[in-house]
Write a protein that holds these residues in place. Structure first.
Motif, PDB file in Angstrom:
ATOM      1  N   VAL A 181       0.824  -1.205   0.000  1.00 44.14           N
ATOM      2  CA  VAL A 181       0.000   0.000   0.000  1.00 44.14           C
ATOM      3  C   VAL A 181       0.865   1.264   0.000  1.00 44.14           C
ATOM      4  CG1 VAL A 181      -1.720   1.306   1.289  1.00 44.14           C
ATOM      5  CG2 VAL A 181      -1.894  -1.188   1.163  1.00 44.14           C
ATOM      6  N   GLU A 182       1.832   1.326   0.901  1.00 47.80           N
ATOM      7  CA  GLU A 182       2.698   2.501   0.966  1.00 47.80           C
ATOM      8  C   GLU A 182       3.525   2.666  -0.303  1.00 47.80           C
ATOM      9  OE1 GLU A 182       4.453   3.820   4.764  1.00 47.80           O
ATOM     10  OE2 GLU A 182       6.388   3.369   3.836  1.00 47.80           O
ATOM     11  N   GLY A 183       3.982   1.556  -0.850  1.00 50.15           N
ATOM     12  CA  GLY A 183       4.783   1.608  -2.064  1.00 50.15           C
ATOM     13  C   GLY A 183       4.015   2.061  -3.283  1.00 50.15           C
ATOM     14  N   LEU A 184       2.674   1.995  -3.194  1.00 49.67           N
ATOM     15  CA  LEU A 184       1.834   2.380  -4.322  1.00 49.67           C
ATOM     16  C   LEU A 184       1.131   3.720  -4.141  1.00 49.67           C
ATOM     17  CD1 LEU A 184       0.083  -1.057  -5.009  1.00 49.67           C
ATOM     18  CD2 LEU A 184       1.853   0.019  -6.418  1.00 49.67           C
ATOM     19  N   LEU A 185       0.790   4.080  -2.890  1.00 49.20           N
ATOM     20  CA  LEU A 185      -0.117   5.195  -2.668  1.00 49.20           C
ATOM     21  C   LEU A 185       0.485   6.389  -1.939  1.00 49.20           C
ATOM     22  CD1 LEU A 185      -3.388   3.302  -1.662  1.00 49.20           C
ATOM     23  CD2 LEU A 185      -2.861   4.394  -3.843  1.00 49.20           C
ATOM     24  N   SER A 186       1.643   6.237  -1.308  1.00 46.84           N
ATOM     25  CA  SER A 186       2.231   7.365  -0.583  1.00 46.84           C
ATOM     26  C   SER A 186       2.570   8.508  -1.543  1.00 46.84           C
ATOM     27  CB  SER A 186       3.491   6.919   0.151  1.00 46.84           C
ATOM     28  OG  SER A 186       4.503   6.557  -0.775  1.00 46.84           O
ATOM     29  N   GLY A 187       2.782   9.682  -0.972  1.00 45.86           N
ATOM     30  CA  GLY A 187       3.158  10.826  -1.799  1.00 45.86           C
ATOM     31  C   GLY A 187       4.365  10.562  -2.671  1.00 45.86           C
ATOM     32  N   PRO A 188       5.489  10.052  -2.104  1.00 46.24           N
ATOM     33  CA  PRO A 188       6.642   9.731  -2.951  1.00 46.24           C
ATOM     34  C   PRO A 188       6.344   8.676  -4.008  1.00 46.24           C
ATOM     35  CG  PRO A 188       7.306   9.894  -0.657  1.00 46.24           C
ATOM     36  CD  PRO A 188       5.812   9.949  -0.674  1.00 46.24           C
ATOM     37  N   ALA A 189       5.448   7.742  -3.692  1.00 43.34           N
ATOM     38  CA  ALA A 189       5.076   6.725  -4.683  1.00 43.34           C
ATOM     39  C   ALA A 189       4.337   7.358  -5.853  1.00 43.34           C
ATOM     40  CB  ALA A 189       4.214   5.646  -4.028  1.00 43.34           C
ATOM     41  N   LEU A 190       3.471   8.317  -5.565  1.00 40.01           N
ATOM     42  CA  LEU A 190       2.734   8.977  -6.651  1.00 40.01           C
ATOM     43  C   LEU A 190       3.658   9.810  -7.524  1.00 40.01           C
ATOM     44  CD1 LEU A 190      -0.601  10.079  -4.928  1.00 40.01           C
ATOM     45  CD2 LEU A 190      -0.058   7.957  -6.130  1.00 40.01           C
ATOM     46  N   VAL A 191       4.657  10.440  -6.916  1.00 42.84           N
ATOM     47  CA  VAL A 191       5.648  11.189  -7.709  1.00 42.84           C
ATOM     48  C   VAL A 191       6.372  10.227  -8.651  1.00 42.84           C
ATOM     49  CG1 VAL A 191       7.796  12.486  -7.605  1.00 42.84           C
ATOM     50  CG2 VAL A 191       5.954  13.012  -5.993  1.00 42.84           C
ATOM     51  N   ALA A 192       6.757   9.055  -8.125  1.00 42.80           N
ATOM     52  CA  ALA A 192       7.440   8.065  -8.962  1.00 42.80           C
ATOM     53  C   ALA A 192       6.509   7.505 -10.029  1.00 42.80           C
ATOM     54  CB  ALA A 192       7.975   6.931  -8.083  1.00 42.80           C
ATOM     55  N   ARG A 193       5.272   7.295  -9.680  1.00 41.37           N
ATOM     56  CA  ARG A 193       4.297   6.742 -10.632  1.00 41.37           C
ATOM     57  C   ARG A 193       3.989   7.726 -11.760  1.00 41.37           C
ATOM     58  NH1 ARG A 193      -0.395   3.091 -10.444  1.00 41.37           N
ATOM     59  NH2 ARG A 193      -0.176   2.644  -8.211  1.00 41.37           N
ATOM     60  N   PHE A 194       3.787   9.000 -11.400  1.00 39.76           N
ATOM     61  CA  PHE A 194       3.375  10.009 -12.370  1.00 39.76           C
ATOM     62  C   PHE A 194       4.552  10.675 -13.080  1.00 39.76           C
ATOM     63  CE2 PHE A 194      -0.497  10.955  -9.452  1.00 39.76           C
ATOM     64  CZ  PHE A 194      -1.131   9.804  -9.894  1.00 39.76           C
ATOM     65  N   GLY A 195       5.737  10.636 -12.469  1.00 39.37           N
ATOM     66  CA  GLY A 195       6.870  11.353 -13.017  1.00 39.37           C
ATOM     67  C   GLY A 195       6.801  12.842 -12.765  1.00 39.37           C
ATOM     68  N   ARG A 196       5.933  13.264 -11.869  1.00 40.38           N
ATOM     69  CA  ARG A 196       5.777  14.670 -11.495  1.00 40.38           C
ATOM     70  C   ARG A 196       4.978  14.732 -10.203  1.00 40.38           C
ATOM     71  NH1 ARG A 196       0.959  16.429 -15.667  1.00 40.38           N
ATOM     72  NH2 ARG A 196       0.322  14.299 -16.180  1.00 40.38           N
ATOM     73  N   HIS A 197       4.894  15.900  -9.616  1.00 33.16           N
ATOM     74  CA  HIS A 197       4.168  16.042  -8.360  1.00 33.16           C
ATOM     75  C   HIS A 197       2.676  15.809  -8.606  1.00 33.16           C
ATOM     76  CE1 HIS A 197       2.434  17.893  -4.749  1.00 33.16           C
ATOM     77  NE2 HIS A 197       3.635  17.709  -4.193  1.00 33.16           N
ATOM     78  N   PRO A 198       1.994  15.089  -7.705  1.00 35.25           N
ATOM     79  CA  PRO A 198       0.563  14.840  -7.904  1.00 35.25           C
ATOM     80  C   PRO A 198      -0.261  16.104  -8.077  1.00 35.25           C
ATOM     81  CG  PRO A 198       1.408  13.462  -6.140  1.00 35.25           C
ATOM     82  CD  PRO A 198       2.522  14.399  -6.516  1.00 35.25           C
ATOM     83  N   GLY A 199       0.183  17.205  -7.459  1.00 37.40           N
ATOM     84  CA  GLY A 199      -0.539  18.457  -7.610  1.00 37.40           C
ATOM     85  C   GLY A 199      -0.535  18.992  -9.021  1.00 37.40           C
ATOM     86  N   GLU A 200       0.362  18.490  -9.857  1.00 37.27           N
ATOM     87  CA  GLU A 200       0.431  18.920 -11.253  1.00 37.27           C
ATOM     88  C   GLU A 200      -0.412  18.046 -12.176  1.00 37.27           C
ATOM     89  OE1 GLU A 200       4.525  18.905 -12.300  1.00 37.27           O
ATOM     90  OE2 GLU A 200       5.140  20.178 -10.621  1.00 37.27           O
TER      91      GLU A 200
END
Length: 300
Positions: A181-200
């Motif tokens: 869960v943490e590896g997929l959903l944490s803030g740093p995970a979302l940055v890695a998943r999206f390649g940018r900050h989730p706010g963008e």
């Protein structure tokens, strides 16, 4: 006589030190969570300042984890194998206790937040409560009739493994488990998943689909295993992405497969909610821990 309490919310990214009573934060200081010595020293300095002015009767620590919360354990109050670099083995409780010499209690940040939401927030009147936070890490606290669940350790919901969405190949970033869960959903995970900050990333972007699916899998697991009356979902990710919780709730009936007839869309709106106390849930919970510490001392 009105008692005044101090609290430390020790987070993976920032630390919040507060003064007040449960339900009323009077003063606060916030600063980055760096090394154990630097962070705890700064927190203690703030508490000592309040104590020197006669404003402190007890203190509570709401800490990220995993942290030992069993009082009978030899390493009670010590940080365990946390993903936070440099913090494994940090003597959190003893560091603060030796400096303050006041009644002191420690629990996880999510258990503390759950206590706050149970006492004065979105989980009032609910015998079984789960507080899930999604931020720098992912953690979950569980209350049974107002008491935090402690077993062998404490719940580590952030490291549960999920049934992934078909076609989602993101490997996750947890150094222990990869795609937990943490590896997929944490803030740093979302940055890695999206390649940018989730706010963008726009709310309507389809890249959120896998995120909503993963979160829905977590919530379904909690519904099926703990049967809570309320799941409060807080933390920086969901607080700053308000579209995520409705998108997640809409997926839950499909994941549950019609098995629980009580989990209608209307019921899920009441079951899965954001924190009524917002970012103050954790700091408020640390004050509740302080109040409990003083009460426990008076009972002994």
């Amino acid at each position: 006589m009105t008692r005044t309490f101090g609290g430390i919310e020790l987070g993976g990214t920032k630390t919040v030190v507060v003064l007040g009573q449960p339900g009323a934060i009077r003063e606060r200081e916030e600063f980055p969570t760096t090394t154990p010595d630097e962070t705890l020293s700064r927190a203690v300095k703030t508490l000592l300042h309040w104590r020197e002015h006669g404003l402190l009767d007890a203190a509570g620590i709401a800490s990220f984890g995993p942290v030992r919360v069993a009082p009978e354990a030899a390493d009670f109050g010590t940080m365990l194998d946390t993903p936070k670099p440099g913090w494994a083995g940090a003597p959190v409780l003893s560091f603060v206790a030796e400096a303050l010499s006041l009644p002191l209690a420690i629990d996880t940040d999510v258990n503390a937040a759950a206590l706050a939401e149970y006492g004065a927030g979105a989980a009032q009147g609910c015998p079984v409560v789960v507080y899930l936070t999604i931020g720098t890490g992912v953690g979950g606290g569980v209350l049974l009739n107002g008491a935090p669940l402690h077993g062998m350790l404490h719940p580590e919901i952030g490291h549960v493994r999920l049934r992934r969405m078909a076609g989602d190949a993101f490997p996750g970033i947890c150094r222990f488990h990869g795609d937990c869960v943490e590896g997929l959903l944490s803030g740093p995970a979302l940055v890695a998943r999206f390649g940018r900050h989730p706010g963008e990333v726009e709310a309507g972007d389809r890249v959120w689909d896998a995120v909503a699916h993963d979160l829905a899998e977590v919530l379904a697991m909690l519904v099926l295993t703990l049967s809570p009356q309320r799941i409060v979902v807080g933390g920086g990710v969901t607080n700053r992405q308000p579209h995520l919780l409705p998108a997640t709730r809409s997926r839950l009936p499909h994941i549950l497969g019609g098995y629980l007839r009580d989990c209608t869309h209307a019921a899920l709106e009441r079951l899965v909610v954001p924190p009524a106390l917002g970012d103050d849930a954790g700091p408020m919970g640390s004050l509740i821990l302080a109040e409990q510490a003083l009460a426990a001392k008076g009972a002994n």
